[in-house]
Enzyme design. Structure first.
Site, PDB file in Angstrom:
ATOM      1  N   ASN A 180      38.420  11.749 -45.517  1.00 55.25           N
ATOM      2  CA  ASN A 180      38.702  11.498 -47.012  1.00 55.25           C
ATOM      3  C   ASN A 180      39.735  12.400 -47.370  1.00 55.25           C
ATOM      4  O   ASN A 180      40.621  12.954 -46.739  1.00 55.25           O
ATOM      5  CB  ASN A 180      37.320  12.072 -47.409  1.00 55.25           C
ATOM      6  CG  ASN A 180      37.019  13.359 -47.000  1.00 55.25           C
ATOM      7  OD1 ASN A 180      37.485  14.310 -47.436  1.00 55.25           O
ATOM      8  ND2 ASN A 180      35.964  13.863 -46.428  1.00 55.25           N
ATOM      9  N   ASP A 196      29.665  11.999 -44.711  1.00 54.84           N
ATOM     10  CA  ASP A 196      28.334  11.882 -44.431  1.00 54.84           C
ATOM     11  C   ASP A 196      27.885  11.110 -43.081  1.00 54.84           C
ATOM     12  O   ASP A 196      26.551  11.162 -42.643  1.00 54.84           O
ATOM     13  CB  ASP A 196      27.707  11.081 -45.730  1.00 54.84           C
ATOM     14  CG  ASP A 196      27.922  11.966 -46.982  1.00 54.84           C
ATOM     15  OD1 ASP A 196      27.745  13.089 -46.780  1.00 54.84           O
ATOM     16  OD2 ASP A 196      28.016  11.418 -47.970  1.00 54.84           O
ATOM     17  N   LYS A 245      41.456   4.078 -26.120  1.00 59.20           N
ATOM     18  CA  LYS A 245      41.531   3.681 -27.716  1.00 59.20           C
ATOM     19  C   LYS A 245      41.124   2.168 -27.562  1.00 59.20           C
ATOM     20  O   LYS A 245      41.298   1.463 -26.659  1.00 59.20           O
ATOM     21  CB  LYS A 245      43.156   3.495 -27.523  1.00 59.20           C
ATOM     22  CG  LYS A 245      43.812   3.068 -28.988  1.00 59.20           C
ATOM     23  CD  LYS A 245      45.243   3.132 -28.920  1.00 59.20           C
ATOM     24  CE  LYS A 245      45.791   2.592 -30.135  1.00 59.20           C
ATOM     25  NZ  LYS A 245      46.880   2.037 -30.121  1.00 59.20           N
ATOM     26  N   PHE A 259      29.082  22.022 -53.955  1.00 57.22           N
ATOM     27  CA  PHE A 259      30.068  21.384 -54.696  1.00 57.22           C
ATOM     28  C   PHE A 259      29.309  19.874 -54.763  1.00 57.22           C
ATOM     29  O   PHE A 259      28.712  19.564 -53.797  1.00 57.22           O
ATOM     30  CB  PHE A 259      31.541  21.039 -54.315  1.00 57.22           C
ATOM     31  CG  PHE A 259      32.364  22.360 -54.728  1.00 57.22           C
ATOM     32  CD1 PHE A 259      32.206  23.487 -54.100  1.00 57.22           C
ATOM     33  CD2 PHE A 259      33.138  22.237 -55.929  1.00 57.22           C
ATOM     34  CE1 PHE A 259      33.014  24.667 -54.609  1.00 57.22           C
ATOM     35  CE2 PHE A 259      33.840  23.355 -56.375  1.00 57.22           C
ATOM     36  CZ  PHE A 259      33.784  24.483 -55.571  1.00 57.22           C
ATOM     37  N   LYS A 282      21.121  17.554 -56.082  1.00 61.56           N
ATOM     38  CA  LYS A 282      21.563  18.045 -54.826  1.00 61.56           C
ATOM     39  C   LYS A 282      21.216  19.582 -55.013  1.00 61.56           C
ATOM     40  O   LYS A 282      21.034  20.285 -53.691  1.00 61.56           O
ATOM     41  CB  LYS A 282      23.073  17.797 -54.774  1.00 61.56           C
ATOM     42  CG  LYS A 282      23.529  16.568 -54.450  1.00 61.56           C
ATOM     43  CD  LYS A 282      25.177  16.344 -54.349  1.00 61.56           C
ATOM     44  CE  LYS A 282      25.388  14.541 -54.082  1.00 61.56           C
ATOM     45  NZ  LYS A 282      26.629  14.329 -53.918  1.00 61.56           N
ATOM     46  N   LYS A 312      19.291  20.796 -51.765  1.00 63.15           N
ATOM     47  CA  LYS A 312      19.950  21.343 -50.680  1.00 63.15           C
ATOM     48  C   LYS A 312      19.465  23.062 -50.988  1.00 63.15           C
ATOM     49  O   LYS A 312      20.182  24.082 -50.459  1.00 63.15           O
ATOM     50  CB  LYS A 312      21.451  21.462 -50.799  1.00 63.15           C
ATOM     51  CG  LYS A 312      21.895  20.116 -50.621  1.00 63.15           C
ATOM     52  CD  LYS A 312      23.491  19.799 -50.721  1.00 63.15           C
ATOM     53  CE  LYS A 312      23.597  18.283 -50.669  1.00 63.15           C
ATOM     54  NZ  LYS A 312      24.475  17.827 -49.742  1.00 63.15           N
TER      55      LYS A 312
HETATM   56  O1  C5P Z   1      25.418  15.177 -50.533  1.00 63.41           O
HETATM   57  P1  C5P Z   1      27.058  15.759 -50.983  1.00 63.41           P
HETATM   58  O2  C5P Z   1      27.702  15.256 -49.810  1.00 63.41           O
HETATM   59  O3  C5P Z   1      27.519  14.944 -52.084  1.00 63.41           O
HETATM   60  O4  C5P Z   1      26.734  17.080 -51.269  1.00 63.41           O
HETATM   61  C1  C5P Z   1      28.034  18.087 -51.098  1.00 63.41           C
HETATM   62  C2  C5P Z   1      27.639  19.262 -51.212  1.00 63.41           C
HETATM   63  O5  C5P Z   1      26.937  19.429 -49.598  1.00 63.41           O
HETATM   64  C3  C5P Z   1      28.955  20.034 -51.023  1.00 63.41           C
HETATM   65  O6  C5P Z   1      28.789  21.252 -51.078  1.00 63.41           O
HETATM   66  C4  C5P Z   1      29.312  19.848 -49.391  1.00 63.41           C
HETATM   67  O7  C5P Z   1      30.018  20.887 -48.838  1.00 63.41           O
HETATM   68  C5  C5P Z   1      27.976  19.828 -48.761  1.00 63.41           C
HETATM   69  N1  C5P Z   1      27.694  19.013 -47.505  1.00 63.41           N
HETATM   70  C6  C5P Z   1      27.230  19.485 -46.432  1.00 63.41           C
HETATM   71  N2  C5P Z   1      26.990  18.529 -45.309  1.00 63.41           N
HETATM   72  C7  C5P Z   1      27.226  17.217 -45.593  1.00 63.41           C
HETATM   73  C8  C5P Z   1      27.505  16.859 -46.563  1.00 63.41           C
HETATM   74  C9  C5P Z   1      27.775  17.598 -47.702  1.00 63.41           C
HETATM   75  O8  C5P Z   1      27.316  20.896 -46.255  1.00 63.41           O
HETATM   76  N3  C5P Z   1      26.918  16.544 -44.245  1.00 63.41           N
END
Ligand code: C5P
Length: 401
Positions: free
Chosen positions: A210, A279, A289, A323, A337, A341
């Site tokens: 990304n 994700d 390849k 974030f 979130k 989390k």
């Molecule tokens: O769910 P989302 O990806 O939008 O959440 C963002 C937050 O979760 C950020 O702090 C990111 O660093 C963390 N994150 C994570 N592990 C993932 C996806 C996001 O720690 N697989």
């Protein structure tokens, strides 16, 4: 009078930009600082010490053997009192001496005697500045936490155009003020910051990633270091320049990032997760390849672990900050979130808004805490956003929640 009670040693070397140093001395005095000028012999060929003496309202140190009547050597006395040593302008010569611990005159001896932060503003001809030995010396200083106010580009006194001009007095003053006024309120704390994108490989040469540049997380790591914390920065392949003074651990995939953070989590006080973790990752990794054989190619993806969520389940004394980079329903999504989390604080930003999000140097965030308090911050530099986040973390630590 924001610099009241600050003792500053202003080192002045023989660069043609020395007149800006007179202006700097005057600005520092106006802001309430006590300024002690130390000049090299070459500097005195360009400007009379008397000018610095009158502007700084203090004696100017030129020579270690012909100064003061106190029992204590004057360079040690100055070094013991100083809150900051700023060398403006800094020639290739002083940079080289500092990088090698040479102390053969008053200023270079003061530079090895101080135990306060040091800032230097180099100024020289472009070829001199680009010289590999000068650059290697500057790098050495950087690695030892010496703050370098990089020279600007433009017309140089020697007739050349290019990089090497002493940066503006306002810029130098601002950086000095930052160093002097940043609180050391994270002293003794262990901070882990995640930053940058992750790469999820399909085959040995291709990956899904990304736009994250790593700038926001790097700014948090740098700010925490400046506030006295011991910082581990776990970074995906970011494009930004990593800060000095922090321990950098490079990772590529989400799984590697998770492993790196779990490795240190139990001994950590504060975790700031600014990484844009993918994700999903390709379900299968092709060791060869992938060939261009079919008109369409479908790549099944599987979910990556949510690192923040797994830390949320495991956390004991740690403060965790996440974030939320969103493109719609910013606050609702961020709030969700924060809860999912088990975070203490979340910085929500609309990545589509002008001045916010990936790659830029600014951000617009709203901070939401576990009690539901919402603080909308204006457009700020990522550096300032980082400090605002840490201000909130420090307040939480002090109030015990
Ligand atoms: O769910 P989302 O990806 O939008 O959440 C963002 C937050 O979760 C950020 O702090 C990111 O660093 C963390 N994150 C994570 N592990 C993932 C996806 C996001 O720690 N697989």
């Amino acid at each position: 009078m924001e610099l009241q009670n600050q003792e500053i040693i202003l080192g002045v070397t023989g660069g043609i930009a020395i007149h800006k140093s007179l202006d700097l001395a005057s600005q520092l005095v106006k802001r309430g600082a006590s300024v002690h000028v130390v000049m090299t012999e070459h500097a005195t060929r360009l400007v009379q010490p008397m000018q610095f003496q009158v502007i700084s309202r203090n004696p100017v140190l030129l020579d270690l053997f012909n100064s003061g009547s106190d029992w204590k050597p004057v360079h040690i006395d100055l070094a013991d009192r100083a809150n900051l040593l700023a060398i403006v302008p800094a020639t290739a010569n002083i940079v080289g001496k500092m990088a090698n611990g040479i102390a053969d005159d008053a200023l270079s001896t003061v530079a090895v005697s101080v135990h306060c932060p040091i800032l230097i503003a180099p100024a020289m001809n472009g070829y001199m500045y680009q010289n590999p030995f000068v650059q290697a010396n500057l790098q050495k200083l950087r690695e030892h936490d010496i703050e370098i106010v990089e020279p600007a580009s433009g017309a140089l006194a020697c007739g050349y155009e290019g990089v090497g001009r002493l940066n503006e007095v306002d810029v130098i003053l601002e950086r000095m003020t930052q160093i002097l006024t940043t609180p050391k309120d994270l002293q003794g704390k262990r901070v882990v910051v995640t930053a940058g994108p992750t790469r999820e490989y399909l085959d040995p040469v291709r990956f899904i990633s990304n736009r994250s540049s790593g700038k926001m997380g790097y700014a948090v790591a740098e700010a925490a270091h400046r506030r006295g914390a011991t910082v581990i920065l776990i970074s995906g392949p970011a494009t930004a320049e990593p800060p000095t003074g922090v321990e950098l651990r490079n990772v590529e995939t989400a799984l590697e990032m998770q492993e790196a953070i779990l490795d240190v989590f139990d001994q950590t006080d504060i975790v700031v997760m600014a990484a844009a973790v993918a994700d999903y990752r390709p379900q299968a990794f092709s060791h060869q390849k992938i060939k261009k054989t079919t008109d369409q190619l479908t790549i099944p993806l599987e979910k990556n672990p949510d690192i923040a969520q797994s830390l949320g389940q495991r956390k004991a004394h740690q403060i965790t900050v996440g974030f939320a980079a969103e493109t719609s329903d910013l606050l609702e999504n961020a709030q969700r979130k924060l809860v999912a989390k088990n975070l203490d604080l979340i910085a929500a930003n609309d990545v589509l808004a002008e001045g916010a999000g990936f790659e830029g140097d600014t951000n617009i965030v709203t901070l939401i805490d576990h009690a539901g308090n919402c603080q909308q911050l204006p457009l700020l530099s990522k550096r300032d956003v980082a400090h605002r986040i840490l201000d909130r973390v420090v307040a939480m630590m002090q109030s015990g929640n």
